[in-house]
Design an enzyme around this catalytic site. Structure first.
Site, PDB file in Angstrom:
ATOM      1  N   GLU A 198      31.158  40.170  38.683  1.00 19.35           N
ATOM      2  CA  GLU A 198      29.772  39.711  38.534  1.00 19.35           C
ATOM      3  C   GLU A 198      28.741  40.660  39.157  1.00 19.35           C
ATOM      4  O   GLU A 198      27.815  40.210  39.815  1.00 19.35           O
ATOM      5  CB  GLU A 198      29.621  38.316  39.163  1.00 19.35           C
ATOM      6  CG  GLU A 198      30.508  37.279  38.514  1.00 19.35           C
ATOM      7  CD  GLU A 198      30.376  35.904  39.149  1.00 19.35           C
ATOM      8  OE1 GLU A 198      30.267  34.926  38.383  1.00 19.35           O
ATOM      9  OE2 GLU A 198      30.395  35.811  40.395  1.00 19.35           O
TER      10      GLU A 198
HETATM   11  C1  ACM Z   1      34.611  34.996  40.507  1.00 18.92           C
HETATM   12  O1  ACM Z   1      34.744  33.776  40.280  1.00 18.92           O
HETATM   13  N1  ACM Z   1      33.407  35.511  40.575  1.00 18.92           N
HETATM   14  C2  ACM Z   1      35.742  35.860  40.692  1.00 18.92           C
END
Ligand code: ACM
Ligand code: ZN
EC number: 3.2.1.52
Length: 626
Positions: free
Chosen positions: A342
């Site tokens: 992310e």
């Molecule tokens: C995640 O849930 N950002 C690995």
């Protein structure tokens, strides 16, 4: 007539046979073992523990395993056992004999446990196998502590399905003490899990002492207090605000936890989450950001903008070299988890340093810049003789050669296929089946959390190897892991409530072959494990006993059809329509109920003795789903 009598005899004979089968099955299922072993054959008779019973261990195991056995049997059963090296002499009182053998039929972590009235024999090829045999033996002992425990005769052959049987806890969003971490490691080891993935850094706190960079814990481990404000509604902190919430582990704390875990066959995998999720990092050392001369505060919840490391400045890589060097020296695990998930690349697109690196290396876009960053991390990690693990976002761009992938995303990404198909060793960390930060019962009846329901039965139902993989690709699936992100778990009790019993359901996903998995058995024996866990002062959730209510409103009839569902088997759903709490004498639900608008339905799950098992579900039919 005669025919009839004959038929009756036949029926009686048949019923006797059925009863015998049922009794045999009842005995079989009375072994409340989690995770369930590969093979269980029950015998007759019992082994009786007395004050004289001696545990014999190979000399190499006497100190560590011996002390562990003594500690656990004292705590579980108030039993003081003697431990000796060697094996029992002929004619000696019944003893427990742990043997290390070269028997190639036993797998690396496997064991054979043979309980007979005259002795208990354990055979394994490794210390791990002996340790797991002892966990099975512990679970064969009575739930009510008894220094003179009786164990049913049984022959158990066992080994794990997967080499990776993990639990991740995020200690960044909410810090948890080293005592708490040790307590959970102690529990997962008892359920034959062997990896503790420690999510040590994120936007809301850096939790590990790095001697070269003291700001990481002087500043990065502390944030402004927003207790009482819902996580995603929180606004960022100012520089002037006091930063009173947080904590971190010194390197000495970490060593203590590692040693504790070593004695329980649990490997600790540290995660340093970069280049995204790094607000605590750039708050401590702002030069790591793309935004030259800006300053930042550790995130408090809510959004965390500007949280990426600059992928263009050489100083970022110099800094990470030191961090990875200290982490590699501290943790004996062969793995370092580098995050990679992310990453918000907005600043990279505007940053002259990032753009210059992109140009210099002919990178097509920011995804390829991420691959460049991750590959440089891989170099730093392998220079320390470690292997890199990363979340599945690193598959984008040019990929992440050399990485072990944690496949978590759902939807169109399908990393659980892509990663093994592209040849990456893969650990299943499924958002759908193993993100236990999601609530585990009807959302209105659970503490606040993400509005996704992950009930115990769904965790249990996971099949980690997708059918679409070839046998060769399937061999790249190293195992599975449950993940507890901690945005919504501010306290230790709430954290345990989310962990148990779902973590022990996952232990069975990771250990037990599909042919031996059985939800009905699991949910029948789980109350025994509630008792065992509560004896160890663990908070558990009994949400599996909550009834899910839903309805459909008919505008023509002006009535509602109410549906009640439970994930359990063998219990009764009892309900009332007069607003009172259901009792053991209330009506039993068999199919949908037709009720008028605004009428309250209250329902509860009851066992055969008429005991209410969980909380009472309440719902009223409204027009609002038109
Ligand atoms: C995640 O849930 N950002 C690995
Ligand atoms: Zn940059």
């Amino acid at each position: 007539m005669i025919k009839g009598i004959g038929m009756n005899k036949f029926i009686i004979g048949f019923l006797v046979l059925i009863t015998q089968i049922f009794v045999a099955n009842a005995q079989e299922s009375s072994l409340a073992l989690i995770p369930y072993p590969w093979s269980v054959e029950q015998g007759t008779g019992e082994f009786l523990f007395t004050e004289e019973t001696i545990f014999y261990l190979p000399q190499s195991q006497e100190r560590d395993l011996g002390a562990y056995i003594q500690e656990k049997l004292l705590a579980d059963q108030n039993m003081k056992v003697q431990v000796k090296s060697g094996s029992p002499k002929k004619g000696e009182a019944p003893a427990v004999n742990f043997l290390l053998t070269k028997n190639k039929e036993i797998e690396e972590e496997g064991y054979i446990l043979s309980v007979q009235p005259s002795s208990i024999q354990v055979e394994a090829r490794t210390a791990k196998g002996l340790f797991y045999a002892f966990q099975t033996l512990r679970q064969l002992m009575p739930v009510q502590p008894s220094a003179l425990a009786r164990i049913p005769s049984v022959e158990i052959k066992d080994h794990p399905r997967f080499e990776w049987r993990g639990l991740m806890i995020d200690v960044s969003r909410h810090f948890r003490s080293k005592e708490f971490v040790k307590k959970q490691i102690d529990i997962i080891a008892a359920y034959k899990m062997n990896k503790f993935h420690w999510h040590l850094t994120d936007d809301q706190g850096w939790r590990v002492e790095i001697r070269k960079y003291p700001n990481l814990t002087d500043k990065g481990a502390w944030r402004a207090d927003r207790t009482g404000v819902s996580w995603w509604k929180r606004t960022g902190a100012t520089a002037e605000e006091p930063k009173s919430v947080g904590g971190f582990y010194t390197q000495e704390d970490i060593k203590e936890v590692i040693e504790f875990a070593r004695l329980r066959n649990v490997e600790i995998i540290p995660e340093i989450d970069v280049p995204g999720h790094s607000k605590a990092l750039v708050s401590s050392y702002p030069f790591l950001s793309c935004l030259d001369s800006a300053t930042f505060e550790v995130a408090v919840g809510g959004k965390a903008p500007d949280n990426a490391l600059c992928a263009g400045k050489e100083s970022t890589y110099d800094f990470m070299e030191e961090v990875i060097g200290e982490i590699a020296g501290l943790f004996p695990s062969q793995y370092i988890h580098i995050g990679g998930d992310e990453c918000n690349k907005t600043n990279w697109k505007k940053c002259p340093h990032c753009q210059a690196v992109k140009e210099e290396h002919g990178l097509a876009d920011e995804e390829e810049l991420q691959s460049y960053f991750i590959q440089r991390m891989n170099k730093l990690i392998t220079a320390n003789d470690k292997k890199m693990i990363a979340w599945d976002e690193v598959l984008s761009g040019n990929g992440a050669k050399g990485a072990v992938i944690m496949a978590w995303r759902r939807g169109a990404h399908s990393p659980q296929l892509q990663a093994p198909q592209e040849g990456y060793p893969t650990i299943m960390t499924s958002y759908t089946y193993s993100y236990i930060s999601q609530v585990q019962g009807p959302p209105g009846m659970e503490p606040e959390g993400p509005k996704v329901v992950l009930p115990l039965s769904k965790v249990y139902s996971q099949e980690p190897v997708p059918e679409a993989l070839s046998p060769e690709q399937a061999r790249l699936i190293k195992g599975t892991e449950v993940c507890l992100w901690s945005e919504f778990t501010p306290t230790a009790e709430h954290t345990e409530y989310m962990l148990y019993p779902r973590t022990i359901a996952h232990a069975e996903v990771a250990w037990t072959v599909p042919a031996q998995k059985d939800w009905q058995r699991f949910q029948e024996i789980v109350p025994t494990h509630f008792q065992r866990l509560e004896q160890q002062k663990i908070t558990v959730s009994n949400s599996l006993y909550s009834i899910y209510g839903s309805y459909a409103y008919s505008p023509l009839e002006q009535t509602g059809r109410v549906f009640l569902e439970t994930e359990t088997e063998g219990y009764r759903m009892l309900y009332t329509l007069d607003g009172t709490a259901p009792t053991s004498g209330s009506e039993q639900y068999h199919g949908f109920l037709t009720v008028s608008l605004g009428q309250e339905v209250k329902a509860g799950l009851f066992d055969k003795e008429g005991q209410l098992l969980g909380e009472i579900t309440s719902l009223k039919v409204r027009k609002d789903n038109l």
